[in-house]
Motif scaffolding. Structure first.
Motif, PDB file in Angstrom:
ATOM      1  N   SER A 130     -17.164  -4.632  -0.749  1.00 41.18           N
ATOM      2  CA  SER A 130     -17.230  -6.002  -0.310  1.00 41.18           C
ATOM      3  C   SER A 130     -18.170  -7.543  -1.525  1.00 41.18           C
ATOM      4  O   SER A 130     -18.233  -8.184  -1.656  1.00 41.18           O
ATOM      5  CB  SER A 130     -18.350  -6.373   0.625  1.00 41.18           C
ATOM      6  N   ASP A 131     -18.551  -6.366  -3.018  1.00 39.36           N
ATOM      7  CA  ASP A 131     -18.799  -7.382  -4.179  1.00 39.36           C
ATOM      8  C   ASP A 131     -17.178  -7.975  -4.584  1.00 39.36           C
ATOM      9  O   ASP A 131     -16.328  -7.304  -3.864  1.00 39.36           O
ATOM     10  CB  ASP A 131     -19.560  -5.884  -5.242  1.00 39.36           C
ATOM     11  N   PRO A 132     -18.044  -9.285  -5.207  1.00 36.93           N
ATOM     12  CA  PRO A 132     -16.763  -9.785  -5.907  1.00 36.93           C
ATOM     13  C   PRO A 132     -16.232  -9.443  -6.720  1.00 36.93           C
ATOM     14  O   PRO A 132     -16.681  -8.803  -7.974  1.00 36.93           O
ATOM     15  CB  PRO A 132     -18.035 -11.811  -5.627  1.00 36.93           C
ATOM     16  N   LEU A 133     -15.055  -9.563  -6.899  1.00 41.17           N
ATOM     17  CA  LEU A 133     -13.876  -9.216  -8.004  1.00 41.17           C
ATOM     18  C   LEU A 133     -14.692  -9.690  -9.319  1.00 41.17           C
ATOM     19  O   LEU A 133     -14.882 -11.213  -9.321  1.00 41.17           O
ATOM     20  CB  LEU A 133     -13.214  -9.236  -7.809  1.00 41.17           C
ATOM     21  N   PRO A 134     -14.492  -8.876 -10.309  1.00 42.05           N
ATOM     22  CA  PRO A 134     -15.010  -9.793 -12.195  1.00 42.05           C
ATOM     23  C   PRO A 134     -13.996 -10.742 -12.586  1.00 42.05           C
ATOM     24  O   PRO A 134     -14.557 -11.337 -12.913  1.00 42.05           O
ATOM     25  CB  PRO A 134     -14.878  -8.606 -12.208  1.00 42.05           C
ATOM     26  N   ALA A 135     -12.758 -10.431 -11.888  1.00 37.78           N
ATOM     27  CA  ALA A 135     -11.806 -11.908 -11.805  1.00 37.78           C
ATOM     28  C   ALA A 135     -11.199 -11.328 -10.694  1.00 37.78           C
ATOM     29  O   ALA A 135     -10.912 -11.343 -10.173  1.00 37.78           O
ATOM     30  CB  ALA A 135     -10.904 -10.973 -12.787  1.00 37.78           C
ATOM     31  N   PRO A 136     -10.067 -13.458 -10.326  1.00 41.64           N
ATOM     32  CA  PRO A 136      -9.379 -13.275  -9.289  1.00 41.64           C
ATOM     33  C   PRO A 136      -8.641 -12.185  -9.472  1.00 41.64           C
ATOM     34  O   PRO A 136      -7.593 -12.069 -10.094  1.00 41.64           O
ATOM     35  CB  PRO A 136      -9.577 -15.071  -9.269  1.00 41.64           C
ATOM     36  N   PRO A 137      -8.166 -11.855  -7.767  1.00 39.16           N
ATOM     37  CA  PRO A 137      -6.586 -11.442  -8.101  1.00 39.16           C
ATOM     38  C   PRO A 137      -5.844 -11.551  -8.496  1.00 39.16           C
ATOM     39  O   PRO A 137      -5.496 -12.877  -8.400  1.00 39.16           O
ATOM     40  CB  PRO A 137      -6.835 -10.902  -6.547  1.00 39.16           C
ATOM     41  N   SER A 138      -4.879 -11.966  -9.465  1.00 34.71           N
ATOM     42  CA  SER A 138      -3.525 -11.764  -9.883  1.00 34.71           C
ATOM     43  C   SER A 138      -2.587 -12.003  -8.506  1.00 34.71           C
ATOM     44  O   SER A 138      -2.561 -11.232  -7.190  1.00 34.71           O
ATOM     45  CB  SER A 138      -3.574 -10.444 -11.017  1.00 34.71           C
ATOM     46  N   ALA A 139      -1.795 -12.471  -9.855  1.00 29.65           N
ATOM     47  CA  ALA A 139      -0.334 -12.756  -8.561  1.00 29.65           C
ATOM     48  C   ALA A 139       0.519 -11.530  -7.848  1.00 29.65           C
ATOM     49  O   ALA A 139       0.680 -11.764  -7.047  1.00 29.65           O
ATOM     50  CB  ALA A 139       0.286 -13.823  -9.324  1.00 29.65           C
ATOM     51  N   ALA A 140       0.268 -10.559  -8.531  1.00 27.70           N
ATOM     52  CA  ALA A 140       0.667  -9.085  -8.570  1.00 27.70           C
ATOM     53  C   ALA A 140       0.289  -8.523  -7.513  1.00 27.70           C
ATOM     54  O   ALA A 140       0.428  -8.022  -6.339  1.00 27.70           O
ATOM     55  CB  ALA A 140       1.361  -8.151  -9.583  1.00 27.70           C
ATOM     56  N   VAL A 141      -1.717  -8.187  -7.599  1.00 29.52           N
ATOM     57  CA  VAL A 141      -2.233  -8.111  -6.964  1.00 29.52           C
ATOM     58  C   VAL A 141      -2.566  -8.563  -5.489  1.00 29.52           C
ATOM     59  O   VAL A 141      -2.042  -7.805  -4.173  1.00 29.52           O
ATOM     60  CB  VAL A 141      -3.290  -7.611  -7.194  1.00 29.52           C
ATOM     61  N   SER A 142      -1.822  -9.879  -5.253  1.00 32.42           N
ATOM     62  CA  SER A 142      -1.612 -10.519  -4.323  1.00 32.42           C
ATOM     63  C   SER A 142      -0.656  -9.991  -3.315  1.00 32.42           C
ATOM     64  O   SER A 142      -0.663  -9.700  -1.850  1.00 32.42           O
ATOM     65  CB  SER A 142      -2.159 -11.948  -4.299  1.00 32.42           C
ATOM     66  N   ALA A 143       0.525 -10.161  -4.502  1.00 37.29           N
ATOM     67  CA  ALA A 143       1.668 -10.121  -3.746  1.00 37.29           C
ATOM     68  C   ALA A 143       1.484  -8.052  -3.176  1.00 37.29           C
ATOM     69  O   ALA A 143       2.394  -7.882  -1.890  1.00 37.29           O
ATOM     70  CB  ALA A 143       2.820  -9.477  -4.688  1.00 37.29           C
ATOM     71  N   LEU A 144       0.780  -7.441  -3.895  1.00 34.61           N
ATOM     72  CA  LEU A 144       0.530  -5.803  -3.776  1.00 34.61           C
ATOM     73  C   LEU A 144      -0.230  -5.723  -2.209  1.00 34.61           C
ATOM     74  O   LEU A 144       0.589  -5.138  -0.826  1.00 34.61           O
ATOM     75  CB  LEU A 144      -0.159  -4.964  -4.240  1.00 34.61           C
ATOM     76  N   LEU A 145      -0.785  -6.748  -1.953  1.00 31.71           N
ATOM     77  CA  LEU A 145      -1.715  -6.894  -0.420  1.00 31.71           C
ATOM     78  C   LEU A 145      -0.660  -7.426   0.346  1.00 31.71           C
ATOM     79  O   LEU A 145      -1.213  -7.268   1.736  1.00 31.71           O
ATOM     80  CB  LEU A 145      -2.559  -7.693  -0.772  1.00 31.71           C
ATOM     81  N   ASP A 146      -0.583  -8.444  -0.089  1.00 32.10           N
ATOM     82  CA  ASP A 146       1.265  -9.260   1.314  1.00 32.10           C
ATOM     83  C   ASP A 146       1.937  -7.745   1.733  1.00 32.10           C
ATOM     84  O   ASP A 146       2.291  -7.527   3.195  1.00 32.10           O
ATOM     85  CB  ASP A 146       1.762 -10.193   0.146  1.00 32.10           C
ATOM     86  N   ALA A 188      10.428  -6.994  -4.650  1.00 29.25           N
ATOM     87  CA  ALA A 188      11.168  -8.165  -5.243  1.00 29.25           C
ATOM     88  C   ALA A 188       9.662  -9.440  -5.283  1.00 29.25           C
ATOM     89  O   ALA A 188       9.757  -9.584  -6.570  1.00 29.25           O
ATOM     90  CB  ALA A 188      12.275  -8.742  -5.030  1.00 29.25           C
ATOM     91  N   ARG A 189       9.082  -8.777  -4.594  1.00 30.96           N
ATOM     92  CA  ARG A 189       8.294 -10.264  -4.667  1.00 30.96           C
ATOM     93  C   ARG A 189       7.111  -9.637  -5.271  1.00 30.96           C
ATOM     94  O   ARG A 189       5.981 -10.776  -6.174  1.00 30.96           O
ATOM     95  CB  ARG A 189       7.489 -10.182  -3.266  1.00 30.96           C
ATOM     96  N   ILE A 190       7.046  -8.431  -5.416  1.00 28.02           N
ATOM     97  CA  ILE A 190       5.909  -8.284  -6.932  1.00 28.02           C
ATOM     98  C   ILE A 190       6.289  -8.693  -7.496  1.00 28.02           C
ATOM     99  O   ILE A 190       6.129  -9.146  -8.775  1.00 28.02           O
ATOM    100  CB  ILE A 190       5.475  -7.045  -7.132  1.00 28.02           C
ATOM    101  N   THR A 191       7.558  -7.861  -8.425  1.00 28.45           N
ATOM    102  CA  THR A 191       7.968  -8.746 -10.135  1.00 28.45           C
ATOM    103  C   THR A 191       8.617 -10.166  -9.673  1.00 28.45           C
ATOM    104  O   THR A 191       7.917 -10.097 -11.398  1.00 28.45           O
ATOM    105  CB  THR A 191       9.585  -7.350  -9.963  1.00 28.45           C
ATOM    106  N   LEU A 200      12.751  -8.258 -15.263  1.00 24.94           N
ATOM    107  CA  LEU A 200      12.586  -7.329 -14.172  1.00 24.94           C
ATOM    108  C   LEU A 200      13.935  -6.786 -13.609  1.00 24.94           C
ATOM    109  O   LEU A 200      13.187  -6.401 -12.082  1.00 24.94           O
ATOM    110  CB  LEU A 200      11.401  -7.207 -13.731  1.00 24.94           C
ATOM    111  N   ALA A 201      14.438  -7.427 -13.991  1.00 24.38           N
ATOM    112  CA  ALA A 201      16.301  -7.892 -12.971  1.00 24.38           C
ATOM    113  C   ALA A 201      16.878  -6.489 -12.383  1.00 24.38           C
ATOM    114  O   ALA A 201      16.101  -5.610 -12.991  1.00 24.38           O
ATOM    115  CB  ALA A 201      17.337  -8.854 -13.244  1.00 24.38           C
ATOM    116  N   GLY A 202      17.001  -5.841 -11.584  1.00 28.87           N
ATOM    117  CA  GLY A 202      17.277  -4.151 -10.936  1.00 28.87           C
ATOM    118  C   GLY A 202      15.926  -3.576 -11.136  1.00 28.87           C
ATOM    119  O   GLY A 202      16.455  -2.170 -10.560  1.00 28.87           O
ATOM    120  N   ALA A 203      14.557  -3.585 -11.648  1.00 25.29           N
ATOM    121  CA  ALA A 203      13.783  -3.345 -11.399  1.00 25.29           C
ATOM    122  C   ALA A 203      13.498  -2.121 -10.009  1.00 25.29           C
ATOM    123  O   ALA A 203      12.807  -1.487  -9.936  1.00 25.29           O
ATOM    124  CB  ALA A 203      11.948  -3.502 -11.482  1.00 25.29           C
ATOM    125  N   GLU A 204      13.556  -3.194  -9.112  1.00 25.76           N
ATOM    126  CA  GLU A 204      13.240  -2.178  -7.426  1.00 25.76           C
ATOM    127  C   GLU A 204      14.306  -0.724  -7.262  1.00 25.76           C
ATOM    128  O   GLU A 204      14.170  -0.109  -6.647  1.00 25.76           O
ATOM    129  CB  GLU A 204      14.543  -3.147  -6.738  1.00 25.76           C
TER     130      GLU A 204
END
Length: 395
Positions: A130-146, A188-191, A200-204
């Motif tokens: 529950s501790d605050p993160l030392p840095a805000p979540p990046s867009a990729a981290v948010s996409a992983l959570l989604d 694709a939402r992460i890449t 990163l086209a075709g990374a899937e």
């Protein structure tokens, strides 16, 4: 009447000699050694004598404990970046023997994959979930959570089917089929969060097999540390592509991996996933290993909680939502019955270690020896352009 001061006769000396070399029970005085089983020949007409040892050998007990103790502690290593242009490919299995295991660990990506796990562990030293993160979540981290939220929602729309077996509800195959159908879009939402998504086209094509194998096997309806390792490999590939960077590591463990663990517990409970290659009582957990490493790192230098605190029910109840190690122990105690020392002797032994730093370093060594060096587990590990097989010298 014999003279008390005289030496014993030859007969009595022989009896004394036998007595001196035969251990006796302190309670009843009977010999403690079992008689030698009668010899038996395969040509004999009689069946072989039934001989059962007093204590059966432990099944799946670690056999290389001393080697693990003497091995160096895996250290955090930076993830080597994969520079464009990329040649993404469908990853394949390459490990089939102990020699292949040795080649993998001697290779660049064998060393840096383990270093990546150690770096994730180091990033959460002394941190609660529950501790605050030392840095805000990046867009990729948010996409992983989604991604994990979307997969969790699929469980609600795929209820278990009626069946009589203890393990393996067939509805898991339906859930996994939905995962397969949506994997490309979720990746694709992460890449798409990359600085240059076109690179990163075709990374899937390369990332999807790691993701699909991160949640268990749809055919066997099982899950184990090999599947968990594939999720770590999926994260490692994202790090190679620059989608995850070192400032993201606390969020990757405390948010992404914690959510992944919760999803896996839901899958295990909903569909009765069978443990894949379980070590039985000689494992940490029938399913997981990494949350014990990360959870021990969280507890390093804690003022009050020590490894022996896992035996305190109040601590487990009040703090299992903050520390992954305690959550895993609480889950084990929930699903296994009987004395803790009997159904989880490994965890019970670890509770005697004096501090969490030693627990964390020992578990990192054990993860390398008991997971990453085991052919039955690593034969399913995948290699492509991001995690290259040892014969490829390029990064």
């Amino acid at each position: 009447m014999s003279n008390p001061g005289s030496f014993p006769t030859s007969a009595s000396a022989s009896a004394h000699h036998d007595h001196a070399h035969t251990p006796l029970c302190r309670s009843c005085g009977a010999p403690t050694t079992a008689p030698t089983p009668a010899s038996w020949s395969g040509t004999s007409d009689s069946p072989p004598p039934a001989y059962r040892p007093i204590r059966l050998p432990a099944i799946n007990a670690p056999t290389n404990t001393s080697a693990i103790v003497l091995s160096p502690v895996p250290q955090p290593l930076p993830v080597p970046p994969a520079a464009p242009p990329h040649a993404f490919q469908t990853p394949t299995k390459r490990i089939a023997s102990p020699d292949d295991i040795a080649r993998f660990h001697a290779s660049l990506h064998g060393r840096h994959f383990l270093g990546f796990v150690a770096a994730l562990s180091a990033s959460v030293h002394g941190r609660k979930l529950s501790d605050p993160l030392p840095a805000p979540p990046s867009a990729a981290v948010s996409a992983l959570l989604d991604l994990i939220s979307a997969l969790t929602a699929l469980v609600a729309s795929t209820p278990p089917l009626p069946h009589n077996s203890r393990y393996g509800n067939p509805a898991f195959r339906l859930w996994h089929e939905k995962l397969t159908d949506s994997a490309g879009d979720l990746i694709a939402r992460i890449t798409s969060t990359a600085a240059s998504p076109a690179d990163l086209a075709g990374a899937e094509v390369e990332l999807a097999p790691y993701l699909l194998d991160s949640f268990g096997n749809a055919t066997r309806i099982d899950y184990g540390t090999g599947h968990e390792t594939n999720f770590a490999a999926f994260l490692y590939c994202l790090a190679r592509l620059g989608l995850i960077t070192e400032p993201d590591y606390p969020a990757v463990v405390m948010r992404v991996f914690a959510a992944y663990l919760n999803l896996m517990r839901t899958l295990q409970d909903t569909y009765q996933l069978e443990p894949a290659g379980s070590h039985g009582v000689w494992g940490l957990d029938d399913f997981h290993f990494l949350p014990f490493i990360f959870g021990a790192a969280q507890l390093i230098d804690h003022k009050y909680m020590k490894p022996k605190s896992i035996h305190n029910p109040d601590i487990l109840e009040n703090f299992s939502k903050e520390y992954m190690y305690l959550a895993c122990v609480a889950y084990v105690k929930k699903i296994k019955k009987g004395p803790f020392a009997e159904h989880s002797p490994m965890l019970d032994d670890i509770s005697g270690v004096p501090n969490w730093k030693k627990v964390n370093s020992g578990l990192l060594k054990m993860y390398k020896a008991e997971v990453l060096e085991k052919v039955p587990i690593m034969q399913h590990f995948l290699f492509g352009s991001l995690i290259k097989w040892w014969r490829t010298n390029s990064i």
